[in-house]
Design a protein around this motif. Structure first.
Motif, PDB file in Angstrom:
ATOM      1  N   GLN A   1       0.843  -1.188   0.000  1.00 59.65           N
ATOM      2  CA  GLN A   1       0.000   0.000   0.000  1.00 59.65           C
ATOM      3  C   GLN A   1       0.879   1.240   0.000  1.00 59.65           C
ATOM      4  O   GLN A   1       1.780   1.362   0.809  1.00 59.65           O
ATOM      5  N   VAL A   2       0.592   2.142  -0.922  1.00 61.43           N
ATOM      6  CA  VAL A   2       1.371   3.370  -1.033  1.00 61.43           C
ATOM      7  C   VAL A   2       0.869   4.393  -0.030  1.00 61.43           C
ATOM      8  O   VAL A   2      -0.332   4.638   0.063  1.00 61.43           O
ATOM      9  N   GLN A   3       1.797   4.949   0.716  1.00 67.34           N
ATOM     10  CA  GLN A   3       1.432   5.995   1.668  1.00 67.34           C
ATOM     11  C   GLN A   3       2.470   7.098   1.675  1.00 67.34           C
ATOM     12  O   GLN A   3       3.667   6.831   1.529  1.00 67.34           O
ATOM     13  N   LEU A   4       1.984   8.325   1.833  1.00 62.52           N
ATOM     14  CA  LEU A   4       2.849   9.481   2.040  1.00 62.52           C
ATOM     15  C   LEU A   4       2.453  10.104   3.367  1.00 62.52           C
ATOM     16  O   LEU A   4       1.268  10.368   3.591  1.00 62.52           O
ATOM     17  N   ALA A   5       3.425  10.342   4.218  1.00 65.31           N
ATOM     18  CA  ALA A   5       3.139  10.872   5.548  1.00 65.31           C
ATOM     19  C   ALA A   5       3.981  12.102   5.809  1.00 65.31           C
ATOM     20  O   ALA A   5       5.201  12.024   5.881  1.00 65.31           O
ATOM     21  N   GLU A   6       3.292  13.256   5.940  1.00 62.85           N
ATOM     22  CA  GLU A   6       3.984  14.517   6.226  1.00 62.85           C
ATOM     23  C   GLU A   6       4.161  14.698   7.731  1.00 62.85           C
ATOM     24  O   GLU A   6       3.348  14.215   8.525  1.00 62.85           O
ATOM     25  N   SER A   7       5.173  15.450   8.080  1.00 61.04           N
ATOM     26  CA  SER A   7       5.395  15.844   9.467  1.00 61.04           C
ATOM     27  C   SER A   7       6.190  17.138   9.471  1.00 61.04           C
ATOM     28  O   SER A   7       6.768  17.533   8.454  1.00 61.04           O
ATOM     29  N   GLY A   8       6.187  17.805  10.626  1.00 62.40           N
ATOM     30  CA  GLY A   8       7.010  18.990  10.779  1.00 62.40           C
ATOM     31  C   GLY A   8       6.264  20.308  10.778  1.00 62.40           C
ATOM     32  O   GLY A   8       6.874  21.364  10.966  1.00 62.40           O
ATOM     33  N   GLY A   9       4.966  20.270  10.553  1.00 64.25           N
ATOM     34  CA  GLY A   9       4.203  21.515  10.576  1.00 64.25           C
ATOM     35  C   GLY A   9       4.072  22.056  11.993  1.00 64.25           C
ATOM     36  O   GLY A   9       4.444  21.413  12.970  1.00 64.25           O
ATOM     37  N   GLY A  10       3.541  23.272  12.090  1.00 60.18           N
ATOM     38  CA  GLY A  10       3.347  23.870  13.403  1.00 60.18           C
ATOM     39  C   GLY A  10       3.131  25.359  13.317  1.00 60.18           C
ATOM     40  O   GLY A  10       2.872  25.910  12.237  1.00 60.18           O
ATOM     41  N   LEU A  11       3.237  26.009  14.459  1.00 63.68           N
ATOM     42  CA  LEU A  11       3.049  27.448  14.575  1.00 63.68           C
ATOM     43  C   LEU A  11       4.419  28.107  14.733  1.00 63.68           C
ATOM     44  O   LEU A  11       5.230  27.686  15.568  1.00 63.68           O
ATOM     45  N   VAL A  12       4.674  29.138  13.938  1.00 63.42           N
ATOM     46  CA  VAL A  12       5.951  29.834  13.995  1.00 63.42           C
ATOM     47  C   VAL A  12       5.717  31.321  13.767  1.00 63.42           C
ATOM     48  O   VAL A  12       4.750  31.710  13.104  1.00 63.42           O
ATOM     49  N   GLN A  13       6.576  32.136  14.319  1.00 68.36           N
ATOM     50  CA  GLN A  13       6.463  33.586  14.107  1.00 68.36           C
ATOM     51  C   GLN A  13       7.048  33.966  12.745  1.00 68.36           C
ATOM     52  O   GLN A  13       7.921  33.273  12.208  1.00 68.36           O
ATOM     53  N   ALA A  14       6.576  35.060  12.222  1.00 64.96           N
ATOM     54  CA  ALA A  14       7.108  35.570  10.957  1.00 64.96           C
ATOM     55  C   ALA A  14       8.622  35.741  11.068  1.00 64.96           C
ATOM     56  O   ALA A  14       9.128  36.208  12.088  1.00 64.96           O
ATOM     57  N   GLY A  15       9.310  35.340  10.009  1.00 60.29           N
ATOM     58  CA  GLY A  15      10.759  35.376  10.002  1.00 60.29           C
ATOM     59  C   GLY A  15      11.401  34.083  10.463  1.00 60.29           C
ATOM     60  O   GLY A  15      12.618  33.897  10.312  1.00 60.29           O
ATOM     61  N   GLY A  16      10.608  33.188  11.021  1.00 61.13           N
ATOM     62  CA  GLY A  16      11.129  31.928  11.519  1.00 61.13           C
ATOM     63  C   GLY A  16      11.253  30.873  10.444  1.00 61.13           C
ATOM     64  O   GLY A  16      11.024  31.141   9.244  1.00 61.13           O
ATOM     65  N   SER A  17      11.595  29.660  10.881  1.00 61.39           N
ATOM     66  CA  SER A  17      11.847  28.549   9.963  1.00 61.39           C
ATOM     67  C   SER A  17      11.124  27.298  10.426  1.00 61.39           C
ATOM     68  O   SER A  17      10.882  27.108  11.623  1.00 61.39           O
ATOM     69  N   LEU A  18      10.794  26.461   9.458  1.00 61.56           N
ATOM     70  CA  LEU A  18      10.256  25.133   9.726  1.00 61.56           C
ATOM     71  C   LEU A  18      10.812  24.194   8.672  1.00 61.56           C
ATOM     72  O   LEU A  18      11.110  24.623   7.548  1.00 61.56           O
ATOM     73  N   ARG A  19      10.890  22.918   9.025  1.00 68.09           N
ATOM     74  CA  ARG A  19      11.301  21.907   8.072  1.00 68.09           C
ATOM     75  C   ARG A  19      10.239  20.821   8.021  1.00 68.09           C
ATOM     76  O   ARG A  19       9.976  20.160   9.027  1.00 68.09           O
ATOM     77  N   CYS A  22       8.349  14.392   4.327  1.00 68.57           N
ATOM     78  CA  CYS A  22       7.323  13.527   3.757  1.00 68.57           C
ATOM     79  C   CYS A  22       7.954  12.173   3.478  1.00 68.57           C
ATOM     80  O   CYS A  22       8.755  12.036   2.543  1.00 68.57           O
ATOM     81  N   ALA A  23       7.578  11.195   4.274  1.00 64.01           N
ATOM     82  CA  ALA A  23       8.116   9.840   4.112  1.00 64.01           C
ATOM     83  C   ALA A  23       7.159   9.016   3.270  1.00 64.01           C
ATOM     84  O   ALA A  23       5.953   8.993   3.530  1.00 64.01           O
ATOM     85  N   ALA A  24       7.697   8.347   2.273  1.00 64.99           N
ATOM     86  CA  ALA A  24       6.886   7.492   1.405  1.00 64.99           C
ATOM     87  C   ALA A  24       7.128   6.032   1.750  1.00 64.99           C
ATOM     88  O   ALA A  24       8.229   5.637   2.137  1.00 64.99           O
ATOM     89  N   LYS A  74      16.090   6.978   2.139  1.00 65.36           N
ATOM     90  CA  LYS A  74      15.024   7.012   3.143  1.00 65.36           C
ATOM     91  C   LYS A  74      13.647   7.195   2.520  1.00 65.36           C
ATOM     92  O   LYS A  74      12.651   7.241   3.242  1.00 65.36           O
ATOM     93  N   ASN A  75      13.615   7.340   1.194  1.00 67.54           N
ATOM     94  CA  ASN A  75      12.351   7.549   0.477  1.00 67.54           C
ATOM     95  C   ASN A  75      11.591   8.747   1.064  1.00 67.54           C
ATOM     96  O   ASN A  75      10.368   8.719   1.234  1.00 67.54           O
ATOM     97  N   THR A  76      12.323   9.800   1.332  1.00 68.04           N
ATOM     98  CA  THR A  76      11.781  10.966   2.027  1.00 68.04           C
ATOM     99  C   THR A  76      12.156  12.244   1.283  1.00 68.04           C
ATOM    100  O   THR A  76      13.263  12.350   0.759  1.00 68.04           O
TER     101      THR A  76
END
Length: 125
Positions: A1-19, A22-24, A74-76
């Motif tokens: 079964q094919v699956q894609l799973a995202e992670s790493g979202g959230g709340l951040v202030q303007a000017g900040g960073s997030l990573r 997506c693992a397949a 890592k298929n990511t």
């Protein structure tokens, strides 16, 4: 079964960073991409990357701030987001296709046949 799973979202202030990650699972994909859907708007293209990682494509709105990368072992796929702005607030989706996309049509969501469930990114001002 094919699956894609995202992670790493959230709340951040303007000017900040997030990573985002997506693992397949279930198969490998030649083309990997990120799309996003801001509140009340259509889904829009963010970035795409080919199998080798040698070719990357970005929406004008994120060029110079976001970087897409992949680790095939890592298929990511990753999306490093820097200098975030409130207008980057959206649900971010990863997408994948087993084949290369011809003609530079990476921005077209209908060409992708696998999607993740989405991860929320909220940028406060």
């Amino acid at each position: 079964q094919v699956q894609l799973a995202e992670s790493g979202g959230g709340l951040v202030q303007a000017g900040g960073s997030l990573r985002l990650s997506c693992a397949a699972s279930g198969r490998t994909f030649s083309t990997r991409a990120w799309f996003r859907q801001p509140p009340g708007k259509e889904r829009e293209f963010v970035a795409a990357i080919t199998w080798s990682g040698g070719n990357t494509y970005y929406a004008d709105s994120v060029k110079g701030r976001f970087t897409i990368a992949r680790d095939n072992a890592k298929n990511t796929v990753y999306l490093q987001m820097n200098s975030l702005k409130p207008e980057d607030t959206a649900v971010y989706y990863c997408a994948a296709l087993p084949l290369p996309i011809a003609g530079g049509n990476y921005y077209r969501p209908e060409l992708y046949n696998s999607w993740g469930q989405g991860t929320q990114v909220t940028v406060s001002s």
